[in-house]
Write an enzyme that holds these catalytic residues in place. Structure first.
Site, PDB file in Angstrom:
ATOM      1  N   ARG A  46       0.858  -1.188   0.000  1.00 40.61           N
ATOM      2  CA  ARG A  46       0.000   0.000   0.000  1.00 40.61           C
ATOM      3  C   ARG A  46       0.893   1.237   0.000  1.00 40.61           C
ATOM      4  O   ARG A  46       2.115   1.127   0.137  1.00 40.61           O
ATOM      5  CB  ARG A  46      -0.910   0.002   1.245  1.00 40.61           C
ATOM      6  CG  ARG A  46      -0.130  -0.403   2.488  1.00 40.61           C
ATOM      7  CD  ARG A  46      -0.535   0.256   3.738  1.00 40.61           C
ATOM      8  NE  ARG A  46      -0.410   1.674   3.706  1.00 40.61           N
ATOM      9  CZ  ARG A  46       0.741   2.345   3.859  1.00 40.61           C
ATOM     10  NH1 ARG A  46       1.903   1.705   4.002  1.00 40.61           N
ATOM     11  NH2 ARG A  46       0.766   3.669   3.830  1.00 40.61           N
ATOM     12  N   ALA A  48       1.053   5.253  -2.019  1.00 38.40           N
ATOM     13  CA  ALA A  48       1.012   5.614  -3.442  1.00 38.40           C
ATOM     14  C   ALA A  48       2.264   5.220  -4.246  1.00 38.40           C
ATOM     15  O   ALA A  48       2.145   4.544  -5.273  1.00 38.40           O
ATOM     16  CB  ALA A  48       0.722   7.112  -3.568  1.00 38.40           C
ATOM     17  N   ARG A  89      -7.145  -0.465  -6.961  1.00 32.55           N
ATOM     18  CA  ARG A  89      -7.511   0.629  -6.049  1.00 32.55           C
ATOM     19  C   ARG A  89      -7.578   1.923  -6.870  1.00 32.55           C
ATOM     20  O   ARG A  89      -6.735   2.136  -7.741  1.00 32.55           O
ATOM     21  CB  ARG A  89      -6.488   0.790  -4.912  1.00 32.55           C
ATOM     22  CG  ARG A  89      -6.498  -0.371  -3.922  1.00 32.55           C
ATOM     23  CD  ARG A  89      -5.599  -0.073  -2.725  1.00 32.55           C
ATOM     24  NE  ARG A  89      -6.226   0.841  -1.782  1.00 32.55           N
ATOM     25  CZ  ARG A  89      -5.564   1.416  -0.762  1.00 32.55           C
ATOM     26  NH1 ARG A  89      -4.281   1.195  -0.601  1.00 32.55           N
ATOM     27  NH2 ARG A  89      -6.199   2.220   0.077  1.00 32.55           N
ATOM     28  N   ASP A 237      -1.750  10.885  -2.093  1.00 30.02           N
ATOM     29  CA  ASP A 237      -2.091   9.831  -3.055  1.00 30.02           C
ATOM     30  C   ASP A 237      -2.379  10.380  -4.435  1.00 30.02           C
ATOM     31  O   ASP A 237      -2.251   9.670  -5.438  1.00 30.02           O
ATOM     32  CB  ASP A 237      -3.290   9.028  -2.553  1.00 30.02           C
ATOM     33  CG  ASP A 237      -2.856   8.125  -1.421  1.00 30.02           C
ATOM     34  OD1 ASP A 237      -2.792   8.619  -0.276  1.00 30.02           O
ATOM     35  OD2 ASP A 237      -2.520   6.960  -1.686  1.00 30.02           O
ATOM     36  N   ASN A 247      -5.160  12.477   0.523  1.00 30.89           N
ATOM     37  CA  ASN A 247      -4.332  11.589   1.354  1.00 30.89           C
ATOM     38  C   ASN A 247      -5.276  10.849   2.292  1.00 30.89           C
ATOM     39  O   ASN A 247      -6.506  11.041   2.248  1.00 30.89           O
ATOM     40  CB  ASN A 247      -3.280  12.411   2.125  1.00 30.89           C
ATOM     41  CG  ASN A 247      -2.235  11.525   2.777  1.00 30.89           C
ATOM     42  OD1 ASN A 247      -1.668  10.645   2.130  1.00 30.89           O
ATOM     43  ND2 ASN A 247      -1.972  11.711   4.057  1.00 30.89           N
TER      44      ASN A 247
HETATM   45  O1  MRU Z   1      -4.736   3.262   2.233  1.00 36.19           O
HETATM   46  P1  MRU Z   1      -3.257   3.432   2.189  1.00 36.19           P
HETATM   47  O2  MRU Z   1      -2.560   2.867   3.365  1.00 36.19           O
HETATM   48  O3  MRU Z   1      -2.654   2.976   0.872  1.00 36.19           O
HETATM   49  O4  MRU Z   1      -3.051   5.007   2.249  1.00 36.19           O
HETATM   50  C1  MRU Z   1      -1.765   5.522   2.099  1.00 36.19           C
HETATM   51  C2  MRU Z   1      -1.656   6.963   2.359  1.00 36.19           C
HETATM   52  O5  MRU Z   1      -2.627   7.652   2.520  1.00 36.19           O
HETATM   53  C3  MRU Z   1      -0.283   7.564   2.313  1.00 36.19           C
HETATM   54  O6  MRU Z   1      -0.182   8.649   3.156  1.00 36.19           O
HETATM   55  C4  MRU Z   1      -0.001   8.015   0.873  1.00 36.19           C
HETATM   56  O7  MRU Z   1      -0.113   6.943  -0.034  1.00 36.19           O
HETATM   57  C5  MRU Z   1       1.310   8.648   0.722  1.00 36.19           C
HETATM   58  S1  MRU Z   1       2.560   7.454   0.869  1.00 36.19           S
HETATM   59  C6  MRU Z   1       4.069   8.024   0.577  1.00 36.19           C
END
Ligand code: MRU
Length: 346
Positions: A46, A48, A89, A237, A247
Site C-alpha cells: 500500500r 502511493a 484501487r 495519493d 491523502n
Molecule cells: O490506504 P493506504 O494505506 O494505501 O493510504 C496511504 C496513504 O494515505 C499515504 O499517506 C499516501 O499513499 C502517501 S505514501 C508516501
C-alpha cells in the site's frame, strides 16, 4: 531505514506483508498478477509510490504468462493486464501514471518484436522502482531543511519506507533530518480505521530510534492548541493541478486544525503523485472500503451488528491549507497552485 517493501526477485514480486506488522516482518511472493492484485486490495502492499512500483512489476508478472510472438495479440493481452491492475484501487494516481509509462513503452516502439518489447518493459518496470528510491532521498533532503533542532512534528497514516519502494516521503524527510544529526520528536496519529499510523509508522520510526509518541486521531487538536506541534508532514495519493491533495482520511481535518493554530502543514510527494489530467481535488476518485474496517478492530467486533457505516479511505485537502509541497525538484511554496505547471514541465 531502508526497508525492501517491494522487489522483483526470481520472476516474482516480493512484498512485505503489511497486514502482519508490527507483529512480524514477513514477505509474500506474488507469482502472478492475480496474487499481486489481491495483495494491493487487502493492503498487504500500500502507499502511493509503492503502488506505482507494484503496477510496473504487475505488468511484468502478467506478460510472463503471454505465450505468443504475434505482436498484435501480445498488445491486446498486455492492455488487458494493464486494465486489470487499474481495477485494484482507485485513488493513488501513481498506479495509473506508472501503468501509462508501461503502455508508452509499447506505443513508442511500434516496430519492436514481442521479445524486444519484453526487454524494454522489464527495463521500464525496474526504472520505476529505482527512480522511486532516488526521488524519495531527494525529497527527504529538501524536506529536512524545513526541520529545526528541537522541533516537534506530527504525521498521519504511513508515508514511510513501507509506502514506497524503500525510503519514504514524509518519513523520508525525517530520516534525512536524522542523518543530518537534527534532533526532533514525532507524534504519530494512529489513523483509524486501519491504523497505518499505529501499526506501520510507529513501527518504522521506533525501529530508527526516532523519538516517537503515538496518539489517537482525536488528540491532535489538543496538542496543537497546547502549542506542542511545530509542523505537520503528510504524504499524498493524488495531487490536482491546483494543488488540492488527497491523502488518508483525516488528513484534511489535520490541515484545518493546523491552519487555525498557525502550524505549517506540508505535503511530501513525488511528481508521480501529481495528476496532470485533473484541475481540482473535486475530480479525485475516493475509494470507499468495506464496513468491517469500521465495525471491527483486529477482527474483534466493536460496533453493533448491522450498523450502517461510511468508510471513505481518503480525503482531499484544499490547496489553500497547504503551506508547501516538498517534491524531488524542490519545495513548492504557497501558493502551491502557481508552481505546479512549472514542476510538471521539468
Ligand atoms: O490506504 P493506504 O494505506 O494505501 O493510504 C496511504 C496513504 O494515505 C499515504 O499517506 C499516501 O499513499 C502517501 S505514501 C508516501
Amino acid at each position: 531505514m531502508a526497508i525492501p517493501t517491494i522487489k522483483w526477485i526470481d520472476n516474482s514480486v516480493r512484498i512485505v506483508d503489511q497486514t502482519k506488522l508490527p507483529g512480524k516482518l514477513t514477505f509474500i511472493n506474488c507469482k502472478d498478477v492475480k496474487a499481486l492484485w489481491k495483495a494491493i486490495k487487502v493492503l498487504s502492499v500500500r502507499g502511493a509510490p509503492a503502488l506505482g512500483a507494484a503496477a510496473g512489476f504487475g505488468v511484468l508478472l502478467g506478460i510472463r504468462k503471454i505465450k505468443t510472438n504475434n505482436r498484435k495479440i501480445f498488445e491486446q493481452k498486455f492492455l488487458k493486464i494493464c486494465d486489470y491492475i487499474a481495477t485494484s484501487r482507485p485513488t493513488a494516481v501513481n498506479l495509473f501514471n506508472e501503468l501509462e509509462r508501461m503502455k508508452n513503452v509499447v506505443i513508442d516502439n511500434p516496430k519492436d518484436t514481442v521479445s524486444q518489447l519484453r526487454i524494454k518493459l522489464k527495463r521500464q518496470a525496474f526504472e520505476i522502482s529505482e527512480r522511486d528510491k532516488r526521488v524519495c532521498r531527494k525529497m527527504g533532503s529538501y524536506g529536512a531543511t524545513l526541520i529545526k533542532n528541537g522541533d516537534t512534528l506530527l504525521t498521519v497514516c504511513n508515508a514511510g519506507a513501507l509506502a514506497t519502494v524503500d525510503y519514504g516521503t514524509a518519513l523520508g524527510v525525517m530520516y534525512s533530518a536524522k542523518e543530518k544529526k537534527k534532533k526532533f520528536k514525532v507524534y504519530v496519529c494512529e489513523t483509524r480505521p486501519l491504523l497505518q499510523g499505529a501499526r506501520l509508522t510507529a513501527w518504522e520510526l521506533s525501529r530508527e530510534k526516532i523519538d516517537t509518541t503515538l496518539i489517537c486521531d482525536n488528540m491532535a487538536a489538543t496538542l496543537m492548541a497546547q502549542g506542542k506541534i511545530d509542523m505537520i508532514l503528510a504524504g499524498a495519493d493524488r495531487i490536482a493541478l491546483n494543488g488540492d491533495a488527497a491523502n488518508k482520511i483525516g488528513t484534511y481535518g489535520l490541515a484545518v486544525l493546523a491552519n487555525y493554530h498557525k502550524v505549517p502543514f506540508y505535503i511530501v510527494a513525488p511528481k508521480s503523485t501529481f495528476d496532470a489530467n485533473i484541475k481540482t481535488g473535486k475530480q479525485i476518485p475516493i475509494e470507499q472500503r468495506g464496513s468491517m474496517e469500521i465495525t471491527h478492530i483486529a477482527r474483534n467486533q466493536i460496533a453493533p451488528k448491522g450498523i450502517k457505516t461510511y468508510n471513505p479511505a481518503f480525503d482531499v485537502t484544499p490547496h489553500q491549507l497547504i503551506s508547501a509541497i516538498v517534491t524531488e525538484e524542490g519545495i513548492l511554496r504557497s501558493p502551491v497552485k502557481k508552481n505546479i505547471f512549472g514542476l510538471l514541465k521539468k
